[in-house]
Design a protein around this motif. Structure first.
Motif, PDB file in Angstrom:
ATOM      1  N   TYR A 249       0.832  -1.199   0.000  1.00  7.30           N
ATOM      2  CA  TYR A 249       0.000   0.000   0.000  1.00  7.30           C
ATOM      3  C   TYR A 249       0.867   1.250   0.000  1.00  7.30           C
ATOM      4  O   TYR A 249       2.040   1.230   0.391  1.00  7.30           O
ATOM      5  N   HIS A 250       0.280   2.327  -0.449  1.00  7.57           N
ATOM      6  CA  HIS A 250       0.973   3.609  -0.572  1.00  7.57           C
ATOM      7  C   HIS A 250       0.048   4.662   0.012  1.00  7.57           C
ATOM      8  O   HIS A 250      -0.996   4.970  -0.565  1.00  7.57           O
ATOM      9  N   TYR A 251       0.430   5.211   1.155  1.00  8.91           N
ATOM     10  CA  TYR A 251      -0.392   6.221   1.822  1.00  8.91           C
ATOM     11  C   TYR A 251      -0.014   7.598   1.294  1.00  8.91           C
ATOM     12  O   TYR A 251       1.134   8.027   1.415  1.00  8.91           O
ATOM     13  N   VAL A 252      -0.977   8.296   0.702  1.00  7.11           N
ATOM     14  CA  VAL A 252      -0.665   9.573   0.053  1.00  7.11           C
ATOM     15  C   VAL A 252      -1.533  10.726   0.563  1.00  7.11           C
ATOM     16  O   VAL A 252      -1.374  11.858   0.088  1.00  7.11           O
TER      17      VAL A 252
ATOM     18  N   THR B  51       4.252 -10.901 -11.718  1.00 14.23           N
ATOM     19  CA  THR B  51       3.935 -10.219 -12.981  1.00 14.23           C
ATOM     20  C   THR B  51       3.083  -8.965 -12.799  1.00 14.23           C
ATOM     21  O   THR B  51       2.874  -8.222 -13.752  1.00 14.23           O
ATOM     22  N   GLN B  52       2.580  -8.709 -11.584  1.00 12.09           N
ATOM     23  CA  GLN B  52       1.661  -7.595 -11.366  1.00 12.09           C
ATOM     24  C   GLN B  52       2.019  -6.867 -10.077  1.00 12.09           C
ATOM     25  O   GLN B  52       1.869  -7.409  -8.990  1.00 12.09           O
ATOM     26  N   ASN B  53       2.506  -5.620 -10.195  1.00 15.15           N
ATOM     27  CA  ASN B  53       2.909  -4.841  -9.029  1.00 15.15           C
ATOM     28  C   ASN B  53       1.761  -3.933  -8.584  1.00 15.15           C
ATOM     29  O   ASN B  53       1.793  -2.724  -8.762  1.00 15.15           O
ATOM     30  N   SER B  54       0.747  -4.529  -8.002  1.00 13.60           N
ATOM     31  CA  SER B  54      -0.432  -3.776  -7.592  1.00 13.60           C
ATOM     32  C   SER B  54      -0.190  -3.063  -6.266  1.00 13.60           C
ATOM     33  O   SER B  54       0.431  -3.622  -5.356  1.00 13.60           O
ATOM     34  N   THR B  55      -0.706  -1.853  -6.166  1.00 15.14           N
ATOM     35  CA  THR B  55      -0.587  -1.051  -4.949  1.00 15.14           C
ATOM     36  C   THR B  55      -1.950  -0.485  -4.591  1.00 15.14           C
ATOM     37  O   THR B  55      -2.677  -0.011  -5.460  1.00 15.14           O
ATOM     38  N   LEU B  56      -2.283  -0.525  -3.304  1.00 18.16           N
ATOM     39  CA  LEU B  56      -3.488   0.127  -2.803  1.00 18.16           C
ATOM     40  C   LEU B  56      -3.125   1.566  -2.464  1.00 18.16           C
ATOM     41  O   LEU B  56      -2.290   1.818  -1.591  1.00 18.16           O
TER      42      LEU B  56
END
Length: 535
Positions: free
Chosen positions: A419-422, A498-503
């Motif tokens: 996850y990436h808190y922005v 294969t998939q660099n998913s980020t919340l």
């Protein structure tokens, strides 16, 4: 023979009597729980129970200073656990409302435990063990008392806040001392939780360790240690400055030697060192950070766990094998602003173009000419601290986080989430440079629903974000799946090979592929993060 039979019968009667007493205590008073060491009495509130200051090891004082944590001695009477204990010995500089009002003490190996009110020995609630941060020199479980609210909100998770020896008292390494006493304190706390949490209604097969900053660094170290791995099955790492790295033996011994000189002792004279008062010990490291020369990044964490080849076998970025089959990872970084508090603390005045270039050359002696075009200094006469903050954020947090996450996803069969808190909070920030930014630690009040305790007046969208974050976390604990159970706004997809998913955690949560092709991280990967990793 008759005498022996008599003794055995007497012991049997004593055991039966104690067992009856134990059963009676457990069944008639929910504020009392009998652990393997003795009974503890906590507080029963409307929605939860809390047991403050539960010991997990003997006090590491006098001759136990700089010794491995020792098992508790059993006690006979019910032990009251109604108030928090002192935080571990430190010079707390975290500010009002964050440093514990209970004071400091070397007698500090305690934990606070929060359970749902209805928790019983057969409840099997999942457990979060929180490891506090603070650069391994300050901080305590008191800082995370508000984690209780995670439990209050959902009444479905047991939360344990632990303390461990900090600074020179917990992490001084010499030829005779391995330097991992504070790290072993963490393991001893995990061992206590594993062996006793069932008495409090927890499931020892569903223990998640979670840390932020130095606590996250600790989590990463536990993932490499065979001493730790048996006591947890999932991990959450938040804002871990992985590039700082663990100390090698040579660096650790150099720090210890300078400290011992400052307090007037020989480095290996434990009698002299143990004869110093707590205040003398805490005053000893004051000047150590000024002697690092080109190893300027080591000054951020003078004291940290040591790679001793046994307790901690390697740097955390080096290897990711041997994890539990249900292990999960979540790492986050926060846009370009994570390092701002550190940079503005390091330099309280404007960093000009020439000084900036010197700093880059010091940190990247072999790669400065490749780094400077990607992170160009501000024009002459202007402040380069913002671009320096971006560079150090990428180098310490964002890019090694990408490396670690992708490496784990490729090597492990267990699920990995990122996850990436922005979100920039509407309340502003006490540090002017962090206004309109997402700086290190600013998200904690949302993650743990502590904004009211912290005096923050969030808007309704932010409060909803806090609920959504908590729902993901609780779902992970309950079902090892962040998307099943409590309502969540979007599906949090796994990171795969294969998939660099980020919340993306903003008031409108979304998922995206956000860190596959990144020229800056591609360049910083080639620095090998202080030679911790190799292609």
């Amino acid at each position: 023979m008759n005498k022996l039979v008599f003794i055995l019968l007497l012991l049997l009667l004593i055991n039966i009597s104690f067992a009856r007493k134990r059963s009676y205590i457990k069944n008639t008073d929910t504020s009392i729980v009998v652990t393997q060491f003795g009974a503890i009495k906590g507080i029963v509130e409307d929605t939860h129970r809390v047991f403050y200051g539960v010991p997990f090891a003997q006090p590491p004082v006098n001759q136990l200073r700089w010794e491995n944590p020792i098992d508790l001695k059993p006690w006979e009477n019910v032990r009251e656990t109604l108030t928090q204990k002192s935080q571990c010995a430190q010079k707390c500089n975290l500010g009002p409302g964050v440093c514990s009002p209970m004071g400091t003490s070397e007698d500090s190996l305690y934990q606070d435990i929060f359970t749902p009110k209805d928790a019983r020995p057969n409840s099997k609630y999942p457990v979060i063990v929180y490891i506090p941060g603070g650069a391994f020199s300050v901080g305590s479980g008191f800082l995370y008392l508000f984690m209780m609210l995670l439990n209050l909100l959902h009444s479905s998770v047991i939360v344990v806040n632990i303390n461990y020896r900090l600074g020179v008292l917990g992490l001084m390494g010499t030829d005779l001392m391995h330097g991992n006493y504070g790290f072993l304190d963490q393991i001893k706390a995990l061992e206590w939780v594993y062996n006793n949490i069932g008495f409090l209604g927890g499931n020892k097969e569903m223990i998640t360790i979670w840390g932020e900053s130095a606590g996250a660094f600790s989590v990463s170290a536990h993932l490499t240690s065979t001493y730790s791995r048996q006591y947890f099955n999932a991990a959450i790492s938040s804002s871990s400055p992985l590039t700082v790295g663990l100390k090698d033996k040579t660096t650790a011994r150099g720090n210890a030697n300078r400290f011992a000189t400052n307090v007037g002792c020989n480095i290996e004279d434990l009698t002299c060192l143990r004869g110093k008062s707590m205040d003398e010990i805490l005053d000893g490291p004051r000047k150590i950070g000024l002697t690092f020369g080109y190893k300027i990044l080591d000054a951020f964490t003078i004291w940290s766990p040591v790679i001793d080849g046994d307790i901690i076998p390697m740097q955390t970025l080096t290897d990711s094998k041997g994890r539990s089959k249900h292990m999960m990872f979540q790492h986050y970084w926060k846009c370009k602003h994570e390092a701002i508090p550190f940079i503005y603390s390091f330099s309280k005045i404007v960093v000009g173009i020439d000084y900036y270039r010197v700093l880059v050359a010091i940190v990247f002696p072999l790669n400065a000419m490749k780094i400077l075009p990607l992170y160009p200094a501000a024009p002459r006469g202007q402040d380069s601290r913002p671009i320096l903050s971006e560079l150090i954020t990428d180098y310490l947090f964002r890019c090694p986080d990408r490396y670690h996450t992708v490496t784990n996803a490729k090597k492990l069969s267990s699920p990995t989430y990122h996850y990436h808190y922005v979100h920039v909070k509407s309340t502003g920030h006490s540090l002017d440079a962090c206004d309109d930014k997402v700086c290190h630690g600013t998200e904690l009040s949302l993650f743990f629903n502590s904004y009211e305790l912290m005096g923050e007046r969030l808007d309704n969208d932010e409060k909803e974000l806090a609920i959504d974050i908590n729902n993901y976390i609780v779902n992970l604990q309950l079902l090892i799946n962040p998307n099943t159970g409590l309502d969540v706004p979007v599906q949090w997809r796994q990171v795969t090979c294969t998939q660099n998913s980020t919340l993306i955690l903003e008031t409108t949560i979304e998922t995206k592929v956000s860190f596959t092709n990144d020229p800056k991280c591609n360049a910083l990967d080639l620095t090998y993060y202080r030679n911790q990793v190799r292609p």
